[in-house]
Design a protein around this motif. Structure first.
Motif, PDB file in Angstrom:
ATOM      1  N   SER A 118       5.508  -0.930   3.641  1.00  0.00           N
ATOM      2  CA  SER A 118       4.846  -2.200   3.345  1.00  0.00           C
ATOM      3  C   SER A 118       3.348  -1.941   3.314  1.00  0.00           C
ATOM      4  CB  SER A 118       5.204  -3.241   4.408  1.00  0.00           C
ATOM      5  OG  SER A 118       6.594  -3.431   4.464  1.00  0.00           O
ATOM      6  N   ASP A 119       2.806  -1.760   2.122  1.00  0.00           N
ATOM      7  CA  ASP A 119       1.403  -1.374   1.994  1.00  0.00           C
ATOM      8  C   ASP A 119       0.757  -2.233   0.909  1.00  0.00           C
ATOM      9  OD1 ASP A 119      -0.710   0.743   2.729  1.00  0.00           O
ATOM     10  OD2 ASP A 119      -0.670   0.840   0.538  1.00  0.00           O
ATOM     11  N   ALA A 120      -0.290  -2.942   1.286  1.00  0.00           N
ATOM     12  CA  ALA A 120      -0.912  -3.897   0.372  1.00  0.00           C
ATOM     13  C   ALA A 120      -1.519  -3.232  -0.851  1.00  0.00           C
ATOM     14  CB  ALA A 120      -1.987  -4.687   1.120  1.00  0.00           C
ATOM     15  N   ALA A 121      -1.892  -1.960  -0.753  1.00  0.00           N
ATOM     16  CA  ALA A 121      -2.526  -1.274  -1.879  1.00  0.00           C
ATOM     17  C   ALA A 121      -1.514  -0.776  -2.902  1.00  0.00           C
ATOM     18  CB  ALA A 121      -3.364  -0.100  -1.365  1.00  0.00           C
ATOM     19  N   TRP A 122      -0.259  -0.886  -2.582  1.00  0.00           N
ATOM     20  CA  TRP A 122       0.794  -0.356  -3.464  1.00  0.00           C
ATOM     21  C   TRP A 122       1.750  -1.486  -3.805  1.00  0.00           C
ATOM     22  CZ3 TRP A 122       6.106   1.124  -1.971  1.00  0.00           C
ATOM     23  CH2 TRP A 122       6.785   1.830  -2.981  1.00  0.00           C
ATOM     24  N   THR A 143      10.556   8.525  15.345  1.00  0.00           N
ATOM     25  CA  THR A 143      11.651   8.798  16.262  1.00  0.00           C
ATOM     26  C   THR A 143      13.005   8.435  15.673  1.00  0.00           C
ATOM     27  OG1 THR A 143      11.272   6.641  17.274  1.00  0.00           O
ATOM     28  CG2 THR A 143      10.251   8.544  18.344  1.00  0.00           C
ATOM     29  N   GLN A 144      13.016   7.665  14.595  1.00  0.00           N
ATOM     30  CA  GLN A 144      14.263   7.290  13.936  1.00  0.00           C
ATOM     31  C   GLN A 144      14.476   8.131  12.682  1.00  0.00           C
ATOM     32  OE1 GLN A 144      14.993   3.123  13.267  1.00  0.00           O
ATOM     33  NE2 GLN A 144      13.843   2.514  15.097  1.00  0.00           N
ATOM     34  N   LYS A 145      15.719   8.343  12.356  1.00  0.00           N
ATOM     35  CA  LYS A 145      16.043   9.041  11.111  1.00  0.00           C
ATOM     36  C   LYS A 145      15.742   8.091   9.957  1.00  0.00           C
ATOM     37  CE  LYS A 145      19.559  12.056  13.114  1.00  0.00           C
ATOM     38  NZ  LYS A 145      20.976  12.481  13.076  1.00  0.00           N
ATOM     39  N   ARG A 146      14.832   8.475   9.094  1.00  0.00           N
ATOM     40  CA  ARG A 146      14.364   7.556   8.048  1.00  0.00           C
ATOM     41  C   ARG A 146      14.367   8.189   6.660  1.00  0.00           C
ATOM     42  NH1 ARG A 146       7.936   7.438   9.890  1.00  0.00           N
ATOM     43  NH2 ARG A 146       7.704   9.700  10.054  1.00  0.00           N
ATOM     44  N   ARG A 197       8.564   2.481   7.066  1.00  0.00           N
ATOM     45  CA  ARG A 197       8.395   1.367   7.986  1.00  0.00           C
ATOM     46  C   ARG A 197       9.002   1.686   9.346  1.00  0.00           C
ATOM     47  NH1 ARG A 197      11.418  -3.330   5.268  1.00  0.00           N
ATOM     48  NH2 ARG A 197      12.930  -1.621   5.289  1.00  0.00           N
ATOM     49  N   LEU A 198       9.865   2.682   9.396  1.00  0.00           N
ATOM     50  CA  LEU A 198      10.516   3.081  10.636  1.00  0.00           C
ATOM     51  C   LEU A 198       9.658   4.106  11.372  1.00  0.00           C
ATOM     52  CD1 LEU A 198      14.156   3.532   9.307  1.00  0.00           C
ATOM     53  CD2 LEU A 198      13.186   1.527  10.437  1.00  0.00           C
ATOM     54  N   PRO A 199       9.713   4.123  12.696  1.00  0.00           N
ATOM     55  CA  PRO A 199       8.962   5.131  13.444  1.00  0.00           C
ATOM     56  C   PRO A 199       9.567   6.519  13.252  1.00  0.00           C
ATOM     57  CG  PRO A 199      10.390   3.895  14.920  1.00  0.00           C
ATOM     58  CD  PRO A 199      10.469   3.209  13.585  1.00  0.00           C
ATOM     59  N   ALA A 230       3.784   5.532  10.506  1.00  0.00           N
ATOM     60  CA  ALA A 230       2.922   5.770   9.347  1.00  0.00           C
ATOM     61  C   ALA A 230       2.373   4.437   8.867  1.00  0.00           C
ATOM     62  CB  ALA A 230       3.702   6.451   8.231  1.00  0.00           C
ATOM     63  N   SER A 231       1.061   4.273   8.938  1.00  0.00           N
ATOM     64  CA  SER A 231       0.451   2.998   8.558  1.00  0.00           C
ATOM     65  C   SER A 231      -0.644   3.156   7.511  1.00  0.00           C
ATOM     66  CB  SER A 231      -0.133   2.310   9.796  1.00  0.00           C
ATOM     67  OG  SER A 231      -1.101   3.128  10.426  1.00  0.00           O
ATOM     68  N   ARG A 232      -1.029   4.382   7.200  1.00  0.00           N
ATOM     69  CA  ARG A 232      -2.074   4.636   6.196  1.00  0.00           C
ATOM     70  C   ARG A 232      -1.542   5.638   5.181  1.00  0.00           C
ATOM     71  NH1 ARG A 232      -4.352   4.877  11.163  1.00  0.00           N
ATOM     72  NH2 ARG A 232      -4.397   7.152  11.181  1.00  0.00           N
ATOM     73  N   PHE A 233      -1.830   5.368   3.918  1.00  0.00           N
ATOM     74  CA  PHE A 233      -1.313   6.211   2.839  1.00  0.00           C
ATOM     75  C   PHE A 233      -2.424   6.473   1.837  1.00  0.00           C
ATOM     76  CE2 PHE A 233       2.022   3.640   4.660  1.00  0.00           C
ATOM     77  CZ  PHE A 233       2.964   4.606   5.005  1.00  0.00           C
ATOM     78  N   SER A 234      -2.393   7.646   1.238  1.00  0.00           N
ATOM     79  CA  SER A 234      -3.493   8.019   0.356  1.00  0.00           C
ATOM     80  C   SER A 234      -3.037   9.052  -0.655  1.00  0.00           C
ATOM     81  CB  SER A 234      -4.667   8.582   1.181  1.00  0.00           C
ATOM     82  OG  SER A 234      -5.685   9.067   0.342  1.00  0.00           O
ATOM     83  N   ASN A 235      -3.780   9.130  -1.740  1.00  0.00           N
ATOM     84  CA  ASN A 235      -3.573  10.126  -2.789  1.00  0.00           C
ATOM     85  C   ASN A 235      -4.723  11.135  -2.800  1.00  0.00           C
ATOM     86  OD1 ASN A 235      -2.035  11.047  -5.075  1.00  0.00           O
ATOM     87  ND2 ASN A 235      -3.445  10.018  -6.462  1.00  0.00           N
ATOM     88  N   ILE A 236      -5.573  11.099  -1.776  1.00  0.00           N
ATOM     89  CA  ILE A 236      -6.809  11.877  -1.763  1.00  0.00           C
ATOM     90  C   ILE A 236      -6.568  13.273  -1.205  1.00  0.00           C
ATOM     91  CG2 ILE A 236      -9.135  11.995  -0.783  1.00  0.00           C
ATOM     92  CD1 ILE A 236      -9.149   8.939  -0.760  1.00  0.00           C
ATOM     93  N   VAL A 237      -7.150  14.263  -1.858  1.00  0.00           N
ATOM     94  CA  VAL A 237      -7.055  15.648  -1.393  1.00  0.00           C
ATOM     95  C   VAL A 237      -7.694  15.767  -0.009  1.00  0.00           C
ATOM     96  CG1 VAL A 237      -7.762  18.020  -1.871  1.00  0.00           C
ATOM     97  CG2 VAL A 237      -7.053  16.532  -3.757  1.00  0.00           C
ATOM     98  N   ASP A 238      -7.051  16.529   0.862  1.00  0.00           N
ATOM     99  CA  ASP A 238      -7.512  16.795   2.234  1.00  0.00           C
ATOM    100  C   ASP A 238      -7.523  15.553   3.123  1.00  0.00           C
ATOM    101  OD1 ASP A 238      -7.847  19.494   1.671  1.00  0.00           O
ATOM    102  OD2 ASP A 238      -9.946  19.247   1.099  1.00  0.00           O
ATOM    103  N   SER A 239      -6.809  14.511   2.739  1.00  0.00           N
ATOM    104  CA  SER A 239      -6.710  13.327   3.596  1.00  0.00           C
ATOM    105  C   SER A 239      -5.637  13.496   4.667  1.00  0.00           C
ATOM    106  CB  SER A 239      -6.388  12.086   2.755  1.00  0.00           C
ATOM    107  OG  SER A 239      -5.108  12.206   2.152  1.00  0.00           O
TER     108      SER A 239
END
Length: 230
Positions: free
Chosen positions: A205-209, A74-77, A70-72, A105-114
């Motif tokens: 914070s991801d609605a798919a997870w 530029t921040q240590k996360r 959820r942090l950009p 980071a706003s999109r997340f996936s388990n797909i190869v080559d994504s």
């Protein structure tokens, strides 16, 4: 400024102490006296995820890495915690995948080559020297969420684009092909701390997870966790 809000996280730390007696309260040490606080709710979910995995027969951990996406960038996360002593061993920048976004980071996936990052709980495997130097293999434990990590070659490694200098010139970190990349200078000691049967937890914070316990088959936190946190 304190590195860790002990009171804010006391409930979840107590919960894990009841469920797994070797766990202790995370705390700052002299190397990281002024780092921002790891969000108590993120820590609670990370510890709950580890507890769930251990209930499912995965190894008992001594150390845990936590990424708060959820942090950009530029921040240590990224935080690495010693679960026995409660010490915060590392607090570092970490890159996300180019398919996940620019500075955030706003999109997340388990797909190869994504080229995206994946959320959830990972078990760490062995280290090796590869195209990106010293690297750490990660096995995703959550079906449909991150369980293709080995197939996708999602590993922790060092990268030149993870640095304060890169942030100053670009306004963000560089991005990986989906790997949690860290500073080259810290890659080896950080990987050596996390390798061989420890855990890494990536949160956003991801609605798919809907969170790790559900993905691993634990429908809710253990009764001990719930009682201690209430």
């Amino acid at each position: 400024m304190r590195f860790f809000s002990w009171r804010a996280a006391a409930g979840c730390v107590l919960a894990l102490a009841l469920a797994v007696p070797s766990y202790a309260a995370p705390r700052a040490d002299a190397r990281h006296p002024v780092s921002p606080t790891l969000d108590a709710q993120v820590l609670r979910q990370a510890l709950d995820a580890v507890n769930c995995a251990q209930q499912r027969g995965y190894p008992v951990a001594q150390r845990l890495g936590v990424i708060d996406f959820r942090l950009p960038s530029t921040q240590k996360r990224l935080w690495v915690l010693d679960l026995a002593s409660g010490d915060i061993l590392f607090h570092e920048h970490v890159a996300h995948g180019r398919g996940s976004g620019d500075g955030m980071a706003s999109r997340f996936s388990n797909i190869v080559d994504s080229y995206t990052s994946s959320l959830g709980l990972y078990q760490t495997l062995g280290s090796y020297n590869g195209a990106n130097g010293y690297s750490l293999r990660l096995a995703g434990l959550e079906p449909g969420i991150n369980d293709r990590a080995l197939e996708r070659a999602i590993v922790m490694h060092g990268a030149d684009y993870v640095s304060e200098g890169f942030i100053k010139t670009s306004g963000r970190l560089g991005r990986s092909y989906g790997c949690p990349a860290v500073r080259r200078e810290v890659a080896r000691p950080l990987i050596d701390t996390l390798r061989e049967g420890q855990y890494l937890y990536a949160y956003a914070s991801d609605a798919a997870w809907h969170g790790t316990p559900a993905s691993l088959g634990c429908e809710q936190a253990s009764p001990l966790l719930q009682a201690a946190a209430s």
